[in-house]
Scaffold this motif. Structure first.
Motif, short mmCIF file in Angstrom:
data_model
loop_
_atom_site.label_atom_id
_atom_site.label_comp_id
_atom_site.label_asym_id
_atom_site.label_seq_id
_atom_site.Cartn_x
_atom_site.Cartn_y
_atom_site.Cartn_z
N ARG A 206 0.85 -1.21 0.00
CA ARG A 206 0.00 0.00 0.00
C ARG A 206 0.87 1.24 0.00
O ARG A 206 0.66 2.19 -0.76
CB ARG A 206 -0.91 -0.03 1.23
CG ARG A 206 -1.94 1.05 1.27
CD ARG A 206 -2.89 0.82 2.46
NE ARG A 206 -4.09 1.61 2.31
CZ ARG A 206 -4.17 2.90 2.63
NH1 ARG A 206 -3.12 3.52 3.13
NH2 ARG A 206 -5.30 3.56 2.43
N GLN B 122 -9.31 -3.37 -3.34
CA GLN B 122 -9.87 -3.97 -2.12
C GLN B 122 -8.76 -4.50 -1.23
O GLN B 122 -8.75 -4.31 -0.02
CB GLN B 122 -10.83 -5.12 -2.47
CG GLN B 122 -12.18 -4.63 -2.92
CD GLN B 122 -13.00 -5.75 -3.58
OE1 GLN B 122 -12.54 -6.88 -3.73
NE2 GLN B 122 -14.22 -5.42 -3.97
N TYR B 123 -7.80 -5.16 -1.85
CA TYR B 123 -6.72 -5.79 -1.09
C TYR B 123 -5.89 -4.75 -0.32
O TYR B 123 -5.59 -4.92 0.86
CB TYR B 123 -5.83 -6.62 -2.02
CG TYR B 123 -4.60 -7.19 -1.34
CD1 TYR B 123 -4.72 -8.07 -0.27
CD2 TYR B 123 -3.32 -6.85 -1.76
CE1 TYR B 123 -3.61 -8.59 0.38
CE2 TYR B 123 -2.20 -7.35 -1.13
CZ TYR B 123 -2.35 -8.22 -0.06
OH TYR B 123 -1.23 -8.71 0.58
N ASN C 21 -6.83 -1.74 0.29
CA ASN C 21 -7.74 -0.85 1.00
C ASN C 21 -7.63 0.61 0.56
O ASN C 21 -7.39 1.50 1.38
CB ASN C 21 -7.52 -1.01 2.52
CG ASN C 21 -8.65 -0.39 3.32
OD1 ASN C 21 -9.76 -0.24 2.80
ND2 ASN C 21 -8.37 -0.01 4.56
N THR D 293 -9.83 3.31 -2.34
CA THR D 293 -10.95 3.33 -3.28
C THR D 293 -10.36 3.38 -4.70
O THR D 293 -9.21 3.79 -4.90
CB THR D 293 -11.83 4.57 -3.08
OG1 THR D 293 -11.03 5.73 -3.39
CG2 THR D 293 -12.35 4.66 -1.66
#
Ligand SMILES: [Zn+2]
Length: 375
Positions: A132, A337-338, A340, A342
Motif C-alpha cells: 500500500r 480492495q486488497y 484498502n 478506493t
C-alpha cells in the motif's frame, strides 16, 4: 522516446544499453548466441558446480530461488538432471489473497517433481502495508515484494550454509536492465535498479522498524563475504535458456500456464500465457510502468519473441499498440480492495505519476496516448 531498430525496446528503461547503430544489448546478445563457445561455458559451469559441492556445509550443493514458474522449473530440472546437483529450492510465497490457484499448483508441482522446497512467507499484514505504501508513494507496489523475493534467497543460503546460489537469466543480456555484470557472475545483482543495494530507508519512513524487515533486507556485502556466497546466472551457461524453451520444458513437466479469461491480453496486459503465473496484481504494476516509462509487459514480451524468431516486428507492433499497459477492471477492483484504497484514490495516484513528457491527450477524448509510439 526512441526504440531499438530491431525489437521494440525503448530507451526509457532505466540503465538500458544501446549501441551506436540504435540496437539494444539484448538484441545484440541474441545475435551472438551462435558464435559463443558453449563448450567452454559448460566447463566454467562445471567448475562452479564443483565449487558449490566443495563449499557447502549441508546436504544441498546449491540454492535456487523459485516462484514455481517456467524459469524455476527449468533451473531446478537443469541443476538436478543435467548437472547432477542436489538443489534446495527457496520460495518467498505471496499471501493467500495474492497468490493464484495456478501459482499454488505450480509450486506444488516442483515438490511433485521431487524437489525439497523451503517456503518463506513474510507476515501478510505487513506485506500488505508495504504494498500500500509502495503504490501510494512510488506508484509501484512491487518494490517491497521484490526486495523480499530476492533477499530471502541469500538469507536462506546463509541459514542453510549452502553458499552457491543459482539465478535465472542475466537481466542485462535478457532485457537490457543492467544487472552488475555481462556474464554469469550475479554477486553484484543487488545493486541493480530494482534492489538499489538493498536500501530500505523508505520503509522506515513508512513506520516500519528494522526488526519488521528481516526478509526484505538483502544481506550486506560483509554478510555475503562472511558466508562466502557465490551468485551465478545459470541462464548464461545454457544455449536455449529463454522464455519460450523454458516454458515448453516446464509445461512438459506439469507446469500450468494461463488459460481462459486469465490469459486475455486486454485483461492481463501480456500476450504470453506462461509469464507471471502466480499473481494477477502484476498487471497493475505493468500498467503503472507504462504510465511512467511508456512501455509495459506486452512490448517486452514481443521484443523477446522477435529476438527468438517467434514473431515478426509487424505483429509485435500490432500487439503492443493494442494491449501494452492494459489491465482489466476486475483486477484493479480486487487490487484496490486488497490494499484498502478506493478506485478513485487509485486512479488519482496513477494520473499523478503519468509522464507528461511521454504522453499527450487524445484530441476530443478524455484519454491519453504516447507522443512517440513504436513504429
Ligand atoms: Zn532490441
Amino acid at each position: 522516446m526512441r526504440y531499438c531498430k530491431k525489437c521494440l525496446e525503448p530507451d526509457t528503461r532505466p540503465d538500458c544499453i544501446f549501441d551506436n547503430q540504435g540496437v539494444c544489448l539484448p538484441c545484440r546478445y541474441a545475435e551472438s548466441l551462435d558464435d559463443i563457445d558453449w563448450q567452454s561455458r559448460r566447463c566454467e559451469l562445471d567448475d562452479i558446480v564443483a565449487w558449490g559441492r566443495r563449499h557447502t556445509k549441508s546436504q544441498y550443493d546449491c540454492i535456487i530461488g523459485v516462484s514455481g514458474g517456467k524459469d524455476s522449473h527449468r533451473q531446478a530440472l537443469y541443476a538436478r538432471d543435467e548437472l547432477g546437483m542436489n538443489p534446495l529450492l527457496v520460495s518467498c510465497t505471496y499471501p493467500p489473497e495474492q497468490q493464484t490457484e495456478r501459482g499454488a499448483h505450480n509450486l506444488a508441482n516442483l515438490c511433485r517433481l521431487g524437489f525439497d522446497v523451503v517456503q518463506v512467507s513474510p507476515a501478510p499484514e505487513r506485506w500488505r502495508q508495504l504494498m500500500r505504501f509502495g503504490i501510494l508513494t512510488f506508484a509501484n507496489w512491487c518494490k517491497s515484494t521484490e526486495m523480499a523475493l530476492y533477499s530471502s534467497v541469500p538469507r536462506a543460503a546463509i541459514a542453510y550454509q549452502t553458499p552457491l546460489i543459482f539465478l535465472g537469466e542475466n537481466p542485462a543480456l535478457s532485457w537490457g536492465s543492467a544487472g552488475g555484470s555481462l556474464d554469469g557472475d550475479a554477486n553484484r545483482m543487488k545493486y541493480n535498479n530494482t534492489l538499489k543495494g538493498g536500501d530500505l530507508t523508505p520503509y522506515f519512513e513508512a513506520g516500519m522498524r528494522d526488526a519488521d524487515l528481516f526478509w526484505y533486507r538483502y544481506p550486506t556485502d560483509a554478510e555475503m563475504e562472511r558466508a562466502g556466497l557465490r551468485l551465478v546466472y545459470l541462464g548464461y551457461y545454457i544455449r536455449d535458456f529463454n522464455d519460450f524453451r523454458n516454458a515448453e520444458i516446464a509445461m512438459l513437466n506439469g507446469m500450468q500456464a494461463r488459460t481462459g479469461a486469465d490469459a486475455l491480453p486486454q485483461e492481463m496486459g501480456q500476450v504470453n500465457t506462461f509469464d507471471a503465473l502466480d499473481d494477477d496484481f502484476v498487471a497493475v504494476n505493468q500498467m503503472l510502468k507504462f504510465i511512467k516509462l511508456g512501455f509495459g509487459k506486452v512490448s517486452e514480451q514481443c521484443s523477446g519473441a522477435i529476438r527468438n524468431g517467434e514473431m515478426t516486428r509487424e505483429e509485435a507492433l500490432r500487439l503492443t499498440h493494442l494491449y501494452d499497459g492494459k489491465v482489466g477492471a476486475r483486477i484493479i477492483r480486487r487490487f484496490c480492495q486488497y490494499i484498502n484504497v478506493t478506485e478513485e484514490e487509485f486512479w488519482t495516484v496513477v494520473e499523478r505519476f503519468r509522464n507528461q513528457d511521454l504522453f499527450e491527450r487524445v484530441p476530443g477524448q478524455n484519454d491519453w496516448r504516447l507522443k512517440h509510439p513504436p513504429t
